[in-house]
Write a protein that holds these residues in place. Structure first.
Motif, short mmCIF file in Angstrom:
data_model
loop_
_atom_site.label_atom_id
_atom_site.label_comp_id
_atom_site.label_asym_id
_atom_site.label_seq_id
_atom_site.Cartn_x
_atom_site.Cartn_y
_atom_site.Cartn_z
N PRO A 48 0.82 -1.22 0.00
CA PRO A 48 0.00 0.00 0.00
C PRO A 48 0.85 1.27 0.00
O PRO A 48 1.88 1.34 0.69
CB PRO A 48 -0.80 -0.12 1.30
N ILE A 49 0.42 2.24 -0.76
CA ILE A 49 1.05 3.57 -0.79
C ILE A 49 0.15 4.58 -0.09
O ILE A 49 0.58 5.31 0.79
CB ILE A 49 1.32 3.98 -2.25
N MET A 50 -1.13 4.60 -0.47
CA MET A 50 -2.11 5.43 0.23
C MET A 50 -3.48 4.79 0.07
O MET A 50 -3.91 4.50 -1.05
CB MET A 50 -2.12 6.85 -0.30
N THR A 51 -4.16 4.57 1.16
CA THR A 51 -5.46 3.91 1.14
C THR A 51 -6.59 4.89 1.42
O THR A 51 -6.38 5.96 2.01
CB THR A 51 -5.51 2.79 2.18
N SER A 52 -7.78 4.50 1.01
CA SER A 52 -8.95 5.33 1.31
C SER A 52 -9.20 5.37 2.81
O SER A 52 -9.71 6.37 3.33
CB SER A 52 -10.17 4.78 0.58
N ALA A 53 -8.82 4.31 3.53
CA ALA A 53 -8.96 4.32 4.99
C ALA A 53 -8.17 5.46 5.60
O ALA A 53 -8.66 6.19 6.48
CB ALA A 53 -8.50 2.98 5.57
N GLU A 54 -6.94 5.64 5.13
CA GLU A 54 -6.12 6.74 5.66
C GLU A 54 -6.79 8.09 5.41
O GLU A 54 -6.81 8.96 6.30
CB GLU A 54 -4.74 6.73 5.00
N VAL A 55 -7.34 8.28 4.22
CA VAL A 55 -8.01 9.54 3.90
C VAL A 55 -9.16 9.79 4.87
O VAL A 55 -9.32 10.90 5.40
CB VAL A 55 -8.51 9.54 2.45
N HIS A 56 -9.95 8.76 5.14
CA HIS A 56 -11.07 8.93 6.08
C HIS A 56 -10.56 9.33 7.47
O HIS A 56 -11.14 10.21 8.12
CB HIS A 56 -11.86 7.62 6.19
N PHE A 57 -9.49 8.71 7.93
CA PHE A 57 -8.97 9.04 9.27
C PHE A 57 -8.40 10.46 9.32
O PHE A 57 -8.56 11.16 10.32
CB PHE A 57 -7.90 8.03 9.69
N LEU A 58 -7.74 10.89 8.25
CA LEU A 58 -7.23 12.26 8.20
C LEU A 58 -8.38 13.26 8.24
O LEU A 58 -8.30 14.29 8.93
CB LEU A 58 -6.39 12.46 6.94
N LYS A 59 -9.44 12.98 7.50
CA LYS A 59 -10.61 13.86 7.52
C LYS A 59 -11.27 13.85 8.90
O LYS A 59 -11.70 14.89 9.40
CB LYS A 59 -11.60 13.43 6.44
N ALA A 60 -11.34 12.66 9.51
CA ALA A 60 -11.92 12.57 10.86
C ALA A 60 -11.15 13.44 11.84
O ALA A 60 -11.74 14.16 12.65
CB ALA A 60 -11.92 11.11 11.32
N GLU A 61 -9.83 13.40 11.77
CA GLU A 61 -9.02 14.23 12.67
C GLU A 61 -9.24 15.71 12.40
O GLU A 61 -9.37 16.52 13.34
CB GLU A 61 -7.54 13.89 12.52
N ALA A 62 -9.29 16.09 11.13
CA ALA A 62 -9.48 17.50 10.79
C ALA A 62 -10.79 18.03 11.36
O ALA A 62 -10.83 19.12 11.94
CB ALA A 62 -9.44 17.68 9.27
N TYR A 63 -11.86 17.24 11.23
CA TYR A 63 -13.16 17.70 11.75
C TYR A 63 -13.23 17.61 13.27
O TYR A 63 -13.85 18.47 13.91
CB TYR A 63 -14.29 16.90 11.09
N ALA A 64 -12.61 16.61 13.86
CA ALA A 64 -12.64 16.49 15.32
C ALA A 64 -11.86 17.61 15.99
O ALA A 64 -12.24 18.08 17.07
CB ALA A 64 -12.09 15.13 15.74
N ARG A 65 -10.79 18.05 15.36
CA ARG A 65 -9.94 19.09 15.94
C ARG A 65 -10.28 20.48 15.40
O ARG A 65 -9.77 21.49 15.91
CB ARG A 65 -8.48 18.79 15.66
N GLY A 66 -11.08 20.55 14.35
CA GLY A 66 -11.38 21.85 13.75
C GLY A 66 -10.18 22.43 13.04
O GLY A 66 -9.90 23.62 13.16
N LEU A 67 -9.48 21.62 12.27
CA LEU A 67 -8.29 22.05 11.55
C LEU A 67 -8.67 22.46 10.13
O LEU A 67 -8.99 21.63 9.29
CB LEU A 67 -7.25 20.93 11.50
N GLY A 68 -8.66 23.76 9.87
CA GLY A 68 -9.02 24.26 8.55
C GLY A 68 -10.52 24.37 8.34
O GLY A 68 -10.97 25.07 7.44
#
Length: 535
Positions: free
Chosen positions: A366-386
């Motif tokens: 794996p190089i980049m998975t859709s799972a990783e994208v979901h987790f990055l988005k989850a962190e952004a919304y949980a922390r209010g980043l951007g």
């Protein structure tokens, strides 16, 4: 196709033949400047595979136990410096190919016709360079990889700051997102057809819409990587990526090196890394086990990925290894297993699933998975980043990330059915909807508690999803300091203060002045020196 050592593949540059589907196409041994863009891109693609020594000496001996994704009962017979040299040489030989392609793009009169190829080059360069600088910190970059020009200034190049490298690569990815043309047969304003890579583009098969999503997804990954250190730069990138009409890699759009789609390529390096030189000492960590099971019985397992990632010990029991506490089991558990997955050589502790590391023909890197994208988005919304903080959206992305990870690995298991590694015949069935609901409701997984609890669970599940990408788990651990840790573990300082790879030894000889200037700023070529974006 005869087996080809990936180590040797990585070492080839000027004397290497160009490849198509990684089988020999045409040789340009003595005149690399005369080759065309397609074969060069194909060679860059081939460099994305992991090296055998990289996996054995760095992943197995360091990244797995440092992150506690897995444990090692002892250091392997591999040497850290050999793994470092493999990564270093792979990157800088490939950077020459990248610069050769850039020279050829620059020579085309109608530059618009090269936009899609330029974007692919930017994305490949960004992926490889981010991965390189994340592991070493400051590296020679802006003037590096141009020795083929014959200029004396190109042979010994100064080190560039990781921060400047990050800024430049993020700018390149932004350009790629905005300039990729996804039309079926695009034409420039001058009436010239856009140039394509055709069958030479082996990673995504020329799917420019997917390249565009990949670029935007990488922007999110690396803006999040630097947000703790440089929020002023990272936050607008996160916002722009989240708001982009391009979107991100979706479910079943995972970016991987799939050997089965590359002319039957043989990933012998994976098995070699676990079975040779004593590296069969990798075991299931108590940290990982605590996140997937409530006890050491089959009935205690609630995460459906558990039996895909790890397996019982030689006695048929689930036996986690506690880092720094458990002792014994200095047995190479994989040398026996060229054909027999049931013979575990008497190992006392549970080990990584035999099929997961034994298969050379189907299981992807794996190089980049859709799972990783979901987790990055989850962190952004949980922390209010951007974006504004939105816990409900964070929960949706978090659950989607877990589900995507489960689906990905069950798809891999179900598709691994070569004669000698027929995982599909013995792998558990994919979980039902009710089983997934029960899994997501487990107290260790459910998105409940305070916002801090929720963020901690995002990190934990993202960490687990990187089970076969330990370098990304290493990044997450260094960035957040909040990935799972077993309170019972007692790791040595070798693991707790390992923050970067040391520079390749050849640098001290072949680039002495620049190397000495760099390490003087760091107090030496030390592994306990923090890279720029770390807390």
């Amino acid at each position: 196709m005869p087996r080809i050592s990936i180590y040797l593949l990585f070492g080839m540059f000027l004397c290497a033949s160009c490849t198509k589907n990684f089988e020999e196409l045409n040789a340009t041994h003595n005149a690399p400047s005369s080759t065309t863009i397609g074969p060069l891109i194909n060679r860059i693609d081939s460099s994305l595979f992991l090296g055998s020594t990289e996996q054995g000496s760095i992943h197995n001996d360091y990244y797995y136990p440092i992150t506690q994704l897995a444990a090692t009962t002892a250091f392997s017979a591999f040497v850290l410096s050999n793994g470092v040299n493999e990564i270093w040489n792979n990157y800088y030989s490939t950077l020459q190919d990248i610069n050769l392609v850039q020279d050829k793009i620059n020579a085309v009169s109608d530059q618009e016709s090269m936009k899609n190829i330029q974007a692919v080059l930017y994305i490949l360069r960004a992926y490889k360079t981010f991965r390189m600088t994340d592991q070493f910190g400051d590296i020679p970059y802006f003037k590096a990889g141009r020795a083929y020009t014959g200029s004396a200034a190109s042979f010994r190049v100064a080190y560039d700051s990781q921060q400047l490298i990050y800024d430049s690569l993020l700018s390149d990815l932004s350009w790629a997102v905005k300039n990729i043309n996804t039309a079926a047969n695009p034409v420039t304003g001058q009436g010239t057809a856009y140039q394509t890579l055709g069958s030479f583009e082996t990673v995504l098969g020329g799917n420019m819409a997917k390249w565009q999503k990949f670029a935007n997804s990488l922007r999110l990954r690396y803006a999040m990587q630097m947000v703790e250190k440089d929020a002023a730069t990272a936050t607008p990138v996160i916002l722009d990526a989240l708001n982009s009409s391009v979107g991100f890699l979706g479910d079943n759009e995972d970016i991987c090196m799939w050997p089965a789609s590359l002319g039957g390529y043989d990933l012998s390096s994976r098995w070699f890394s676990f079975s040779t030189g004593g590296t069969g000492l990798v075991r299931m960590s108590s940290t990982m086990w605590n996140l997937v099971s409530d006890n050491n019985t089959d009935a205690g397992i609630f995460d459906p990925r558990a039996k895909l990632f790890v397996e019982p010990n030689a006695a048929g029991n689930w036996a986690p290894y506690t880092i720094g506490v458990s002792s014994g089991d200095n047995i190479n558990a994989y040398t026996y297993a060229s054909t027999d997955p049931t013979n575990k050589n008497g190992c006392l502790f549970s080990l990584i699933n035999w099929y997961l590391i034994r298969d050379e023909w189907y299981i992807p890197e794996p190089i980049m998975t859709s799972a990783e994208v979901h987790f990055l988005k989850a962190e952004a919304y949980a922390r209010g980043l951007g974006v504004g903080q939105n816990i409900a959206t964070a929960e949706t992305e978090y659950n989607a990330g877990i589900t995507s990870s489960v689906n990905f690995w069950y798809k891999v298991a179900a598709g691994t059915n070569t004669t000698s590694e027929n995982w599909a015949a013995v792998a558990p069935s994919a979980p039902t909807t009710l089983e997934m609901q029960a899994f997501l409701a487990n107290p260790k997984v459910a998105f409940t508690g305070t916002t801090a609890d929720a963020i901690s669970k995002i990190y934990a599940q993202e960490w687990l999803s990187y089970f076969r990408q330990p370098w990304l788990a290493f990044n997450l651990s260094r960035r957040t300091g909040s990935t799972p840790v077993d309170a019972s573990s007692n790791p040595s300082a070798t693991y707790t203060t390992f923050y970067r790879l040391p520079y390749a030894q050849d640098e001290a000889v072949n680039n002495a002045d620049n190397y000495n200037a760099q390490i003087s700023k760091m107090g030496g070529n030390n592994t306990n020196y923090k890279v720029w974006w770390m807390k």
